[in-house]
Design a protein around this motif. Structure first.
Motif, short mmCIF file in Angstrom:
data_model
loop_
_atom_site.label_atom_id
_atom_site.label_comp_id
_atom_site.label_asym_id
_atom_site.label_seq_id
_atom_site.Cartn_x
_atom_site.Cartn_y
_atom_site.Cartn_z
N LYS A 1 0.82 -1.21 0.00
CA LYS A 1 0.00 0.00 0.00
C LYS A 1 0.85 1.27 0.00
O LYS A 1 1.92 1.29 0.59
CB LYS A 1 -0.91 0.00 1.23
CG LYS A 1 -2.04 -1.01 1.12
CD LYS A 1 -2.91 -1.00 2.38
CE LYS A 1 -4.01 -2.05 2.25
NZ LYS A 1 -4.77 -2.20 3.50
N LYS A 2 0.33 2.30 -0.66
CA LYS A 2 1.07 3.55 -0.76
C LYS A 2 0.26 4.72 -0.20
O LYS A 2 -0.98 4.70 -0.24
CB LYS A 2 1.44 3.83 -2.22
CG LYS A 2 2.35 2.77 -2.82
CD LYS A 2 2.83 3.20 -4.21
CE LYS A 2 3.69 2.12 -4.84
NZ LYS A 2 2.92 0.93 -5.26
N SER B 1 5.62 4.00 0.84
CA SER B 1 4.95 2.71 1.01
C SER B 1 4.74 2.45 2.50
O SER B 1 5.34 3.12 3.35
CB SER B 1 5.77 1.59 0.38
OG SER B 1 7.04 1.54 0.99
N GLU B 2 3.93 1.46 2.81
CA GLU B 2 3.52 1.29 4.21
C GLU B 2 4.68 0.91 5.13
O GLU B 2 4.57 1.03 6.34
CB GLU B 2 2.38 0.27 4.33
CG GLU B 2 2.72 -1.11 3.82
CD GLU B 2 1.49 -2.03 3.82
OE1 GLU B 2 0.71 -1.97 4.79
OE2 GLU B 2 1.30 -2.79 2.86
#
Lengths: 312, 312
Positions: free
Chosen positions: B2-3, B20-21
């Motif tokens: 996820k970004k 990013s996560e």
């Protein structure tokens, strides 16, 4: 209606109540703490007190307020100077006796929760209780919940420095809030002022005896027009307000509730504080003004707050 | 993976990252704030910056750090002295442009969250960031979450009184923590000491020019053995430690992270503070010692913390 037990452990007495969820006190009891006994014996006595309070009625849980550093997550009294307890598993001990969930918190924190849920703080989600007694106790409620700091190591408002290198505190440091704002501090400031002004009306009020000075001396004589007494109060309120502003700037509390004997002064205490705090808090008059009120529940705050610990 | 986009609004530049996560920064950008423009124009520029940062990639949300008083719950900048914003609906404005959830927080608070999640505070659930710059900024993380006070009106650590009636502060009050512990304060204390000791090595270090005194002057000259410089540092660290202890006594923080230019001094700063804080915090050596460390993320803390606001 659901019922709960709230217990407030003090150095001389353990007070307990049976209370319904709307805050109605149904039963009260008090037993001697006999604090020199081992922890296990004191806990056993409190266990019996709980059973006796319920009178066989179903309760949902027991909440306990206890002086000292309390680890609420584990139900442990980390240490307590007056009861000589260290890592005492109070919640476990009482749970075995009572057969219901048991939660423990620091007694000043519990009292804060009590005032917020059933007393002077009912209208607010975020409030602080500052108790002006021998020391300065504090409790913080954030979003309706008690804030105890990580591992119960927090909310020590009385030992917040407000005058670095100032008056020595019993904790070993200097300039703590309580050395300026406790009832003890007010008496000390009053005596000091009397010794600088032998003509102050405070001498008559105290019948010429410094040992008879108390938290009322300066307030009562100021009302009667004594200038020295008024200066004592002005200085006391100034430091008290500085500490209150710190709490407001740090927690954004909507209301500050003052407890302890000094709060019997009512508006003579809260009116000037309200004015100073709102004029000097960070952000000034932006947003809702901060309320400064006196506690309402008196000696019941501790037990009611303790019971609140286990209310949904 | 996820970004997210993180935005850090400053008086001169708006910095942004795509991240990013796991905290890996994938893109960076910076645009001029042009702070004299109306809020709507600045917000539109930031909206374009967000779109440009994503490069068409899917993002989960946008977090924004902004100076001033921020109402995170409503996504509103309540007021900001440098950008001239008042009740500015920043989250709404950006949400319309970005089409994803947007959260806003005070910039110092966001930086604290960044350091706690991806920097010096990773090992702790409860930490405080104290930034020693022009003023003293602060952020508090409790149980892994940012604490912003009721309606964003809290965590104003820099404006906690530590010397009642002390040195005047830009906020209008006296004796605030930042008047003793900011980089600005250190420079003032250094200049004051130099003016009392014309023979101090600090005069040479500053090339005989008081205008060249900075936060390094006293630290560097103390290392070289100058007694006056050492006394400046001892006094500076004393006040800094008093403020840190207040934070630790109030929040029970496991770690205090120091940010800002002064923290380049590393162990010369943190070693004496760690010793003093642990010896003087309430409860003393009971429980885990309080860590005192320097920030790790530098200028990225703000953007990373902003992005953290919208991470699960």
């Amino acid at each position: 209606m659901k019922k709960y037990v709230g217990i407030d452990i003090g150095g001389t007495a353990v007070k307990g109540i049976l209370v319904s969820e709307d805050g109605t006190i149904l039963q009260k009891s008090s037993i001697p703490t006999l604090a020199t006994r081992p922890f296990e014996e004191v806990a056993a006595s409190i266990g019996e007190q709980i059973v006796s309070l319920t009178g066989g009625e179903r309760i949902e849980g027991v909440g306990v307020g206890c002086p000292g550093m309390v680890d609420g997550a584990h139900g442990v009294i980390v240490y307590n100077n007056n009861l000589y307890w260290k890592d005492a598993p109070l919640a476990d001990a009482l749970r075995q006796k009572a057969g219901v969930p048991v939660k423990v918190a620091n007694d000043a924190n519990a009292a804060c929760l009590g005032e917020c849920r059933f007393g002077a703080g009912q209208a607010y989600s975020d409030a602080a209780l500052i108790t002006l007694g021998t020391g300065v106790g504090g409790g913080i409620v954030i979003g309706g919940k008690l804030f105890e700091g990580c591992n119960g190591r927090g909310a020590e408002i009385g030992h917040m420095t407000i005058v670095a290198d100032g008056v020595p505190c019993t904790c070993g440091r200097k300039g703590c809030f309580e050395t300026y704002a406790s009832a003890t501090a007010l008496v000390r400031q009053t005596v000091f002022a009397m010794l600088t002004d032998r003509k102050s009306a405070m001498w008559d009020y105290a019948q010429g005896d410094l040992n008879k000075v108390d938290g009322k001396t300066s307030f009562e004589c100021a009302k009667a027009g004594d200038g020295t007494a008024q200066r004592v109060i002005d200085a006391y309120l100034h430091y008290l307000a500085e500490g209150i502003i710190n709490v407001v700037n740090i927690f954004g509390s909507q209301a500050v509730i003052l407890g302890g004997g000094v709060c019997a002064q009512g508006a003579a205490l809260t009116d000037p504080l309200k004015k100073y705090v709102n004029a000097n808090r960070y952000g000034g008059d932006r947003g809702e003004p901060t309320a400064v009120v006196t506690a309402k529940l008196g000696n019941d705050a501790g037990c009611l707050g303790a019971a609140s610990l286990v209310m949904a």
